[in-house]
Design a protein around this motif. Structure first.
Motif, PDB file in Angstrom:
ATOM      1  N   THR A  29       0.910  -1.068  -0.085  1.00 21.44           N
ATOM      2  CA  THR A  29      -0.016   0.037   0.031  1.00 21.44           C
ATOM      3  C   THR A  29       0.759   1.197  -0.064  1.00 21.44           C
ATOM      4  O   THR A  29       0.444   2.494  -0.280  1.00 21.44           O
ATOM      5  N   ILE A  71       2.485   2.127  -2.173  1.00 16.53           N
ATOM      6  CA  ILE A  71       2.134   2.673  -3.576  1.00 16.53           C
ATOM      7  C   ILE A  71       1.356   3.800  -3.596  1.00 16.53           C
ATOM      8  O   ILE A  71       1.334   4.768  -4.474  1.00 16.53           O
ATOM      9  N   GLY A  72       0.415   3.488  -2.714  1.00 16.46           N
ATOM     10  CA  GLY A  72      -0.610   4.923  -2.755  1.00 16.46           C
ATOM     11  C   GLY A  72      -0.030   6.250  -2.368  1.00 16.46           C
ATOM     12  O   GLY A  72      -0.359   7.212  -2.742  1.00 16.46           O
ATOM     13  N   ALA A  73       1.065   6.144  -1.470  1.00 14.46           N
ATOM     14  CA  ALA A  73       1.602   7.260  -1.250  1.00 14.46           C
ATOM     15  C   ALA A  73       2.645   7.892  -2.436  1.00 14.46           C
ATOM     16  O   ALA A  73       2.783   8.932  -2.241  1.00 14.46           O
ATOM     17  N   TYR A 125       1.369   8.372  -5.158  1.00 15.83           N
ATOM     18  CA  TYR A 125       0.300   8.764  -6.420  1.00 15.83           C
ATOM     19  C   TYR A 125      -0.418  10.056  -5.522  1.00 15.83           C
ATOM     20  O   TYR A 125      -1.519  10.393  -6.436  1.00 15.83           O
ATOM     21  N   THR A 126      -0.230  10.516  -4.254  1.00 19.65           N
ATOM     22  CA  THR A 126      -0.877  11.527  -3.692  1.00 19.65           C
ATOM     23  C   THR A 126      -0.206  12.609  -3.463  1.00 19.65           C
ATOM     24  O   THR A 126       1.151  12.625  -3.248  1.00 19.65           O
ATOM     25  N   TRP A 144      -3.656  11.797   3.121  1.00 15.40           N
ATOM     26  CA  TRP A 144      -3.559  10.542   2.455  1.00 15.40           C
ATOM     27  C   TRP A 144      -2.146   9.787   2.435  1.00 15.40           C
ATOM     28  O   TRP A 144      -2.116   8.548   2.826  1.00 15.40           O
ATOM     29  N   ALA A 145      -1.200  10.571   2.221  1.00 17.28           N
ATOM     30  CA  ALA A 145       0.233  10.188   2.342  1.00 17.28           C
ATOM     31  C   ALA A 145       0.365   9.484   3.721  1.00 17.28           C
ATOM     32  O   ALA A 145       0.848   8.211   3.571  1.00 17.28           O
ATOM     33  N   PHE A 197      -1.680   5.977   3.914  1.00 16.69           N
ATOM     34  CA  PHE A 197      -1.147   4.979   3.051  1.00 16.69           C
ATOM     35  C   PHE A 197       0.295   4.375   3.646  1.00 16.69           C
ATOM     36  O   PHE A 197       0.313   3.158   3.982  1.00 16.69           O
ATOM     37  N   ALA A 223       1.007   0.670   5.664  1.00 21.23           N
ATOM     38  CA  ALA A 223       2.229  -0.367   4.925  1.00 21.23           C
ATOM     39  C   ALA A 223       3.232  -0.508   5.940  1.00 21.23           C
ATOM     40  O   ALA A 223       3.501  -1.742   6.338  1.00 21.23           O
ATOM     41  N   MET A 274       8.104   9.394  -5.670  1.00 22.39           N
ATOM     42  CA  MET A 274       7.010   8.500  -6.378  1.00 22.39           C
ATOM     43  C   MET A 274       7.768   7.379  -6.757  1.00 22.39           C
ATOM     44  O   MET A 274       7.570   6.099  -6.243  1.00 22.39           O
TER      45      MET A 274
END
Length: 435
Positions: A313, A315-317, A319-320, A325-326, A329, A333, A390
């Protein structure tokens, strides 16, 4: 004293907090140090990794040293050195002395985790070992959680040098506490005969050193697939752990544009999640399931594989652009990943032959801390080249997937490996002609 073993567990856990306050001080002071010495992100990545240069290289030798002369004196001397290192870093007037302070800190702290594993093997029966290891290993996350705001406050109020002076003073205090309190079970005057019998009957590791020397014993261990399984899986976890430990504050400050003080509070959240999840999932839940008759290997492998998968997860950080939200995620993780740490750290106490727990633990922590060298440098240069975290997070995700495959297919059992001498004797007996 009743439950003396748990007092020893708490003593070890407190030492982990002190360890991680010392080593995470540099990451909290990333921006002030960059400003003081005019460092690029790549150069700062080298500084952040310097601790792991000596720490990683010494893991296997200190494991053998612990097997040879025992926990007590190795840790006493290491603590004195790591206390000195904090003050050397605070006095740094250039990048060279800054690097020296971090290398010295790595030398001083190198024996601590192998010693902690060896101590748990001595002091705790098999049925309590998951809780015992998670008790101290989870404190590395608690230290990062409480240390982030405390160090951010100290750096804001007294400058980054003041933060290192504060951790140095705390280390000196712990030196005196550990020196007075720690003994191995058979020489501990506060341990009752009843509790000693309970510990030994429950499958504690025997004290003493294996014959054959460091490299022969290590070579013997490396012949087993399960050793490589836990080594690769533990190293895969470590890449993400060191990325977060080294660069999370810099990520929040640089990419999310937070102040040092605000960064300290936001950076604390994933580490608090990690502390709670490791203590309850990797500690209490595993011991509870095993006591209810579940297969110990299946329980541990399930947690290892599922938690490494949840680590993806991160990966979510990547793209934000939202700090909230960072942190969300990263919290998922990190909260999952840290559950794999104490499980991996406990495996040597199950599979290593007598007198080789230190050697095997040193091998595992060598792989872990080799990632402590790699992750900060790779991340620093990726950020310098792209201006973003990223690709750094995506790189961590790929490495985590390799760890999943390793735990799933290479960690075959938790049976104790036969000692080198015992295996050689069995082989010779098999070759003898039958009269």
């Amino acid at each position: 004293m009743k439950h003396r073993r748990w007092w020893i567990g708490v003593l070890i856990a407190v030492g982990v907090i002190v360890n991680y306050l010392d080593r995470s001080a540099t990451s909290m002071a990333t921006k002030p140090i960059e400003g003081t010495f005019h460092l690029t992100a790549g150069q700062m990545g080298i500084v952040l990794s310097a601790f792991s240069w000596s720490y990683a290289l010494l893991q296997i030798p200190v494991g053998a040293l612990l097997d040879k002369i025992g926990v007590k004196w190795v840790i006493r001397l290491g603590m004195v050195l790591w206390s000195i290192a904090c003050f050397v870093t605070a006095a740094a007037m250039g990048q060279g002395l800054l690097l020296l302070g971090r290398v010295l800190l790595g030398i001083g702290e190198a024996p601590y985790f192998p010693a902690a594993v060896k101590s748990v093997g001595y002091w705790f029966p098999v049925a309590e070992r998951a809780r015992a290891v998670s008790l101290y290993d989870s404190e590395s996350k608690l230290a990062s959680a409480i240390g982030a705001p405390l160090l951010a406050f100290a750096i804001t109020e007294w400058g980054w040098r003041g933060g290192f002076i504060a951790t140095g003073i705390l280390s000196v205090v712990y030196v005196f506490i550990y020196w007075a309190m720690y003994r191995d079970p058979r020489e501990d005057k506060w341990l009752s005969r009843e509790e000693l019998a309970y510990i030994e009957e429950g499958g504690s590791q025997e004290e003493g050193q294996a014959e054959g020397g460091l490299w022969r014993n290590l070579g013997h261990l490396l012949r087993y697939r399960k050793v490589w399984g836990v080594f690769i899986g533990f190293a895969a976890y470590a890449y993400s752990f060191w990325l977060f430990l080294s660069w999370l504050p810099g990520y929040l400050e640089g990419q999310m544009h937070m102040s040092v003080l605000k960064t300290g509070w936001f950076a604390a959240i994933p580490w608090l999640v990690g502390f709670a999840s490791e203590l309850f999932v990797a500690g209490f839940l595993i011991d509870w399931l095993v006591k209810r008759g579940r297969n110990p290997l299946r329980v541990r492998k399930t947690v290892l594989v599922v938690c490494l998968l949840l680590g993806l997860t991160v990966i979510g950080a990547a793209y934000t652009r939202s700090p909230g939200w960072a942190v969300f995620f990263i919290s998922i993780a990190l909260g999952a990943l840290v559950c794999t740490s104490s499980i991996a750290m406990s495996i040597p106490t199950f599979i290593a032959p007598k007198g080789t727990v230190g050697v095997l633990t040193g091998f595992l922590t060598f792989g872990n801390n080799a990632m402590g060298i790699l992750a900060p440098i790779v991340t620093g240069f990726i950020v310098q080249a792209t201006g973003s975290f990223m690709d750094a997070f995506l790189c961590a995700a790929v490495i985590l997937f390799i760890g999943v495959l390793s735990y799933a297919f290479l960690l075959t059992d938790l049976d104790r490996i036969p000692s080198r001498n015992a295996q050689a004797g069995a082989s010779s007996a098999a070759k003898m002609p039958i009269p």
